[in-house]
Design an enzyme around this catalytic site. Structure first.
Site, short mmCIF file in Angstrom:
data_model
loop_
_atom_site.label_atom_id
_atom_site.label_comp_id
_atom_site.label_asym_id
_atom_site.label_seq_id
_atom_site.Cartn_x
_atom_site.Cartn_y
_atom_site.Cartn_z
N ASP A 262 0.87 -1.17 0.00
CA ASP A 262 0.00 0.00 0.00
C ASP A 262 0.92 1.24 0.00
O ASP A 262 2.15 1.13 0.08
CB ASP A 262 -0.98 -0.02 1.18
CG ASP A 262 -2.22 0.85 0.89
OD1 ASP A 262 -2.16 1.71 -0.01
OD2 ASP A 262 -3.26 0.65 1.56
C1 NOJ Z 1 -4.07 3.85 0.22
C2 NOJ Z 1 -5.27 2.96 0.37
O1 NOJ Z 1 -5.17 2.22 1.57
C3 NOJ Z 1 -5.48 2.00 -0.77
O2 NOJ Z 1 -6.71 1.35 -0.60
C4 NOJ Z 1 -5.40 2.73 -2.08
O3 NOJ Z 1 -5.66 1.84 -3.15
C5 NOJ Z 1 -4.03 3.35 -2.21
N1 NOJ Z 1 -3.82 4.30 -1.12
C6 NOJ Z 1 -3.81 4.05 -3.55
O4 NOJ Z 1 -4.54 5.21 -3.59
#
Ligand code: NOJ
Length: 737
Positions: A262
């Site tokens: 993430d």
């Molecule tokens: C953080 C989030 O937790 C995740 O769900 C998301 O896809 C990513 N950022 C990218 O934006």
């Protein structure tokens, strides 16, 4: 468009890997933020030199075309880019938030919505979405429950797989398809106190029985990629958790796509306190099985020297790179031609129709005293439409709508105006500036509107910013002065229809008795207005069902239908309410069973619940055999009858209880559901076929299998279904009787 076989792809990946330098391989593991609508010098240079394999958050078609051109034509090996975006519940056309989509209990509808979103996203050059989100949502304080598919592993598995099919189709290389990403692997939904990014402690059996099944289902449906969770799982953050990323994902499940971290979650390993610095973080994440790094750049900075030092083997980097390249080949990126493919325009009539249907089926009718609903537009002469969410193009779209077009939103107020026609006066009052406002200045106008009307429609709940990532709440009642507003309108005596838009299940015990009808609409998306107006007027009958248990009050959390029995389960007779305890009562006078003294132990509304404008009755439950061999199947069936005067879509649900297990089993587990349309008076049989695999769970020895023993099965319209049968599962084949 033919799809290449796994062997053909592996062959091409191997040939490509042979030509790549270590730096180029590491480049394929880097996912960086786009410059936002233009090709910056830095990004262009990184793509050209093979230092970037993937870009996120770039949705300008020209920019994406140019980035791909540089990658294909100017980088040494011409490896195309992945272009990722959070296409979570629609792109330009916004569908209900995932929790709302889960309330449809309608996999085909969910699949279609994902396909529409994929078509709209690909037009910009995006070829990868960070969805579906498969975390189990049992704590409505957690803002991210808005993004999940509810509290139940079976429901989330079926709908998650449907989303994957919708994004990817049968062949990822087909025009209008994008790679899915099953996230967040894993356990994120158990974040302590529903506070985002918080620690999780989940026993392995619970992890495997509750949190992992939706991921398994999504991978079985072909999900090309997996994203790690931000959270710490049992002391090892998911991004560096080898049990999750290596043992379970690769060795047990045979996943051959790639794992992406993430945002910054590799670098955050040091913040968690697992590693001392970025270099350690790169080592821990890469060696645990995280293939691609999102946003942070520890791989770019340290992987090469970790290889030179011998801490990470070249073969390991090859395997990470191959995982990424395999997905690029599957997407057909290497085989792109100049041939123009015409895909439907965003926000076209069919896409809007799909969003309308999803919205209409996502709304749950929770209460309808004296059949207040549906309203009769032919007879209605006055109606009040009150509340900050009645006519707000932004708020009804919900969280994660970066690309959503608020200009296309159809809100409730004009939709009601259209539905009731010119003969009916619509009195509108916003009453509160936002859902959080505490100021009562707008109440007088709202009260006057209600006083002049036959019915007051209150559109309340949460604006979209109150749910989603990092938007958690410690109090899940209606925010601001909304309770007071309901009191003020209720005092007029005008019957109230409460429409709740929210990113979570709110605790509404304090308001249910003050209103006559409740439609729970989540955040319904672009077409929420017409969908809700049609539900109000009875053009369609509500068919949404709760994908989560609704608590009465905050203190009941976590409250979910598949709970354990405990050794001292509460019974109606053993529950004592705080007001009924005598002064100086004896210690054991209230009984020793499992309840809170100050709240009824039942939920406000159970999982699976939802009313329609008709009445549905279940009868005649049957089981195909009272004794079922391990290698056999059992069919459980019941008759479902529409005893009312209107057509309905009923969600028939099968629940099971495994009475004795090597580890204790939930009091009920959802094992099947089907949405059936029934004409007035129509009777249908619903069947559910189960095999031992459907009854399997991870037991005391850590193995997943069904255990012989006795099962109770219920079929009905929610988790409180009472129509029951039973059967025994036996270890060896015996004759059926
Ligand atoms: C953080 C989030 O937790 C995740 O769900 C998301 O896809 C990513 N950022 C990218 O934006």
């Amino acid at each position: 468009m033919t799809s290449a076989t796994r062997e053909e792809i592996d062959q091409r990946v191997a040939e490509l890997l042979q030509q790549m330098t270590l730096e180029e391989k590491i480049g394929q593991l880097a996912l960086i933020q786009g410059a936002g609508g233009h090709v910056s010098h830095d990004v262009a240079e990184s793509v050209r030199s093979g230092r970037i394999g993937a870009v996120l958050n770039e949705v300008d078609p020209g920019t994406n075309r140019e980035l791909q051109r540089i990658a294909r034509e100017e980088s040494r090996l011409g490896i195309p880019l992945l272009i990722g975006r959070d296409v979570i519940h629609g792109f330009k056309t916004v569908f209900p938030i995932p929790l709302g989509q889960a309330a449809t209990w309608h996999p085909e509808l969910v699949e279609h919505g994902a396909h529409v979103s994929a078509i709209e996203a690909t037009a910009t050059g995006v070829n990868w979405t960070f969805a579906p989100m498969l975390d189990i949502g049992r704590d409505p304080r957690w803002g991210r429950v808005a993004e999940c598919l509810g509290e139940d592993p079976h429901l989330a598995s079926v709908l998650g797989a449907a989303m994957v099919h919708g994004f990817q189709g049968e062949n990822l290389a087909e025009p209008g398809r994008i790679a899915a990403c099953a996230k967040h692997f894993a356990g994120y939904g158990a974040s302590e106190s529903g506070r985002d990014y918080n620690t999780t402690n989940i026993p392995e059996g619970e992890l495997r029985n509750v949190h992992l099944p939706p991921f398994r289902a999504a991978l079985n449906a072909g999900a090309a990629t997996v994203m790690t969770s931000f959270s710490d799982l049992n002391g090892v953050p998911a991004t560096a958790n080898a049990l999750l990323l290596r043992t379970i994902l690769r060795e047990e499940w045979g996943f051959d796509g790639f794992v992406v971290s993430d945002w910054d979650s590799v670098r955050q390993l040091a913040v968690h306190g697992l590693t001392a610095d970025d270099r350690d973080s790169a080592y821990e994440a890469a060696s645990a099985g995280c293939d691609m790094e999102m946003a942070s750049t520890t791989y770019a900075e340290h992987l090469a020297s970790l290889v030179h030092e011998g801490r990470i083997t070249p073969a390991h980097v090859d395997a990470m790179t191959a995982n990424v390249l395999r997905v690029k080949f599957r997407l057909g990126l290497f085989d792109a031609t100049d041939e123009e493919v015409t895909l439907p325009e965003a926000l076209n009539v069919e896409h809007l129709r799909a969003a309308y249907e999803a919205a209409a089926e996502s709304v749950v009718l929770l209460k309808n005293s004296d059949a207040l609903l549906p309203l009769n537009p032919a007879a209605l002469r006055s109606v009040a439409v009150i509340g900050p969410l009645a006519d707000d193009a932004h708020e009804q779209l919900g969280t994660w709508i970066f690309d959503g077009d608020t200009g296309a939103t159809r809100t409730i107020l004009p939709s009601i105006r259209l539905a009731v026609g010119p003969e009916c006066t619509v009195h509108h009052a916003r009453a509160l500036e936002t859902s959080r406002s505490r100021n009562h200045d707008g109440f007088a106008e709202a009260v006057a509107a209600a006083e002049q009307s036959e019915v007051a429609i209150l559109v309340l709940g949460e604006e979209s910013i109150l749910s989603g990532e990092a938007h958690c709440r410690a109090d899940i009642g209606l925010p601001g002065a909304q309770d007071a507003l309901i009191d003020a309108i209720a005092a007029t005596g005008t019957p109230i229809v409460l429409i709740v838009m929210a990113g979570r299940a709110l605790a509404l015990e304090s308001v249910v008795d003050k209103v006559q009808a409740i439609l729970y609409a989540w955040h319904p998306g672009t077409m929420g207005g017409p969908a809700i107006a049609d539900l109000l007027m009875g053009v369609v009958s509500p068919s949404g069902r709760l994908p989560v248990t609704m608590p009465r009050v905050l203190g009941q959390i976590p409250i979910y239908h598949a709970h354990k029995n405990t050794g001292k389960p509460v019974t109606p007779a053993s529950f004592t309410y705080i007001d009924h305890i005598q002064p100086r009562a004896h210690q054991v006078s209230v009984g020793n069973t499992s309840f809170h003294l100050d709240v009824d132990p039942s939920p406000l509304y159970p999982f699976g619940y939802g009313l329609t404008y008709s009445t549905v009755v279940y009868d005649t439950i049957t089981v195909s055999a009272s004794t079922v061999p391990m290698d056999g199947t059992v069919t459980i069936a019941a008759e479902v009858v529409n005893t009312g005067a209107r057509e309905v879509s009923e969600v028939a649900q099968l629940y099971l209880r495994d009475l004795v297990g090597s580890v204790t089993r939930p009091v009920r587990e959802l094992k099947g559901f089907t949405k059936v349309r029934l004409l007035p008076g129509e009777r249908r049989t619903v069947h559910f076929v189960l095999s031992a695999d459907d009854l399997a769970f991870v037991g005391r020895d850590g193995q997943r299998r069904a255990e012989p023993g006795h099962f109770h099965a219920w079929i009905g319209g929610d988790a409180n279904a009472t129509l029951r049968t039973e059967f025994s599962l036996v270890a060896s084949a015996t004759s059926l009787h």
